[in-house]
Motif scaffolding. Structure first.
Motif, mmCIF file in Angstrom:
data_model
loop_
_atom_site.group_PDB
_atom_site.id
_atom_site.type_symbol
_atom_site.label_atom_id
_atom_site.label_comp_id
_atom_site.label_asym_id
_atom_site.label_seq_id
_atom_site.Cartn_x
_atom_site.Cartn_y
_atom_site.Cartn_z
ATOM 1 N N GLY A 1 0.804 -1.211 0.000
ATOM 2 C CA GLY A 1 0.000 0.000 0.000
ATOM 3 C C GLY A 1 0.840 1.265 0.000
ATOM 4 N N LEU A 2 2.149 1.105 -0.060
ATOM 5 C CA LEU A 2 3.052 2.256 -0.082
ATOM 6 C C LEU A 2 3.246 2.740 -1.506
ATOM 7 N N SER A 3 3.705 3.971 -1.632
ATOM 8 C CA SER A 3 4.106 4.436 -2.957
ATOM 9 C C SER A 3 5.381 3.688 -3.325
ATOM 10 N N GLN A 4 5.697 3.692 -4.592
ATOM 11 C CA GLN A 4 6.902 3.004 -5.040
ATOM 12 C C GLN A 4 8.144 3.608 -4.383
ATOM 13 N N LYS A 5 8.154 4.938 -4.294
ATOM 14 C CA LYS A 5 9.296 5.634 -3.684
ATOM 15 C C LYS A 5 9.453 5.245 -2.210
ATOM 16 N N GLU A 6 8.330 5.220 -1.472
ATOM 17 C CA GLU A 6 8.384 4.868 -0.044
ATOM 18 C C GLU A 6 8.850 3.429 0.151
ATOM 19 N N TYR A 7 8.304 2.528 -0.650
ATOM 20 C CA TYR A 7 8.680 1.117 -0.537
ATOM 21 C C TYR A 7 10.170 0.935 -0.800
ATOM 22 N N CYS A 8 10.653 1.555 -1.873
ATOM 23 C CA CYS A 8 12.068 1.421 -2.229
ATOM 24 C C CYS A 8 12.967 1.993 -1.145
ATOM 25 N N SER A 9 12.567 3.096 -0.570
ATOM 26 C CA SER A 9 13.344 3.693 0.513
ATOM 27 C C SER A 9 13.422 2.741 1.702
ATOM 28 N N GLN A 10 12.284 2.144 2.072
ATOM 29 C CA GLN A 10 12.259 1.217 3.209
ATOM 30 C C GLN A 10 13.079 -0.043 2.942
ATOM 31 N N ILE B 1 16.331 -0.165 -1.887
ATOM 32 C CA ILE B 1 16.545 -0.502 -3.296
ATOM 33 C C ILE B 1 16.267 0.741 -4.122
ATOM 34 N N LYS B 2 16.800 0.780 -5.310
ATOM 35 C CA LYS B 2 16.626 1.950 -6.174
ATOM 36 C C LYS B 2 15.280 1.868 -6.893
ATOM 37 N N ALA B 3 14.556 2.983 -6.876
ATOM 38 C CA ALA B 3 13.223 3.031 -7.488
ATOM 39 C C ALA B 3 13.295 2.753 -8.985
ATOM 40 N N HIS B 4 14.346 3.230 -9.644
ATOM 41 C CA HIS B 4 14.420 2.996 -11.089
ATOM 42 C C HIS B 4 14.614 1.505 -11.396
ATOM 43 N N ASN B 5 15.263 0.756 -10.489
ATOM 44 C CA ASN B 5 15.393 -0.689 -10.692
ATOM 45 C C ASN B 5 14.039 -1.385 -10.569
ATOM 46 N N LEU B 6 13.268 -0.988 -9.566
ATOM 47 C CA LEU B 6 11.938 -1.579 -9.403
ATOM 48 C C LEU B 6 11.064 -1.245 -10.604
ATOM 49 N N HIS B 7 11.138 -0.024 -11.077
ATOM 50 C CA HIS B 7 10.364 0.384 -12.250
ATOM 51 C C HIS B 7 10.768 -0.437 -13.478
ATOM 52 N N TYR B 8 12.069 -0.600 -13.689
ATOM 53 C CA TYR B 8 12.572 -1.378 -14.822
ATOM 54 C C TYR B 8 12.023 -2.800 -14.776
ATOM 55 N N TRP B 9 12.118 -3.431 -13.611
ATOM 56 C CA TRP B 9 11.677 -4.820 -13.507
ATOM 57 C C TRP B 9 10.156 -4.950 -13.595
ATOM 58 N N ARG B 10 9.431 -3.953 -13.134
ATOM 59 C CA ARG B 10 7.968 -3.972 -13.319
ATOM 60 C C ARG B 10 7.641 -4.002 -14.802
ATOM 61 N N GLN B 11 8.311 -3.148 -15.569
ATOM 62 C CA GLN B 11 8.068 -3.119 -17.022
ATOM 63 C C GLN B 11 8.507 -4.412 -17.670
#
Length: 97
Positions: free
Chosen positions: A18-27, A30-40
């Motif tokens: 339920g967190l934003s991507q930025k909040e989750y990555c911070s917790q 991990i880098k948000a751009h990596n999570l975004h890349y793998w989501r795509q």
């Protein structure tokens, strides 16, 4: 655990959090751009692939092709294959693989 499993788990955990991507990555540190890349990447892997449908033409017919820019190409079906090859070679159409 391989990269696909690792990032697949992070994506599932992020969606459940339920967190934003930025909040989750911070917790998770991990880098948000990596999570975004793998989501795509993982969503593309699961996307249905376009399938080609074979078409048999038994006699010549007029074929009309409407391009995105609203250009209309009309030609005889017996020259359609050659026309498509030429259009592809000119970079005017792209074939999905």
């Amino acid at each position: 655990m391989n990269k696909v499993e690792y990032w697949g788990k992070h994506i599932a955990d992020w969606q459940a959090s339920g967190l934003s991507q930025k909040e989750y990555c911070s917790q998770q540190d991990i880098k948000a751009h990596n999570l975004h890349y793998w989501r795509q990447r993982l969503s593309e892997d699961n996307a249905p692939k376009p399938k080609l449908i074979p078409v048999a033409v038994h006699r010549a017919a007029l074929v009309r092709v409407l391009l995105k820019d609203h250009t209309i190409i009309e030609l005889s079906s017996d020259t359609l294959a050659a026309a498509l090859v030429t259009l592809k070679a000119q970079g005017l159409i792209h074939v999905a693989t």
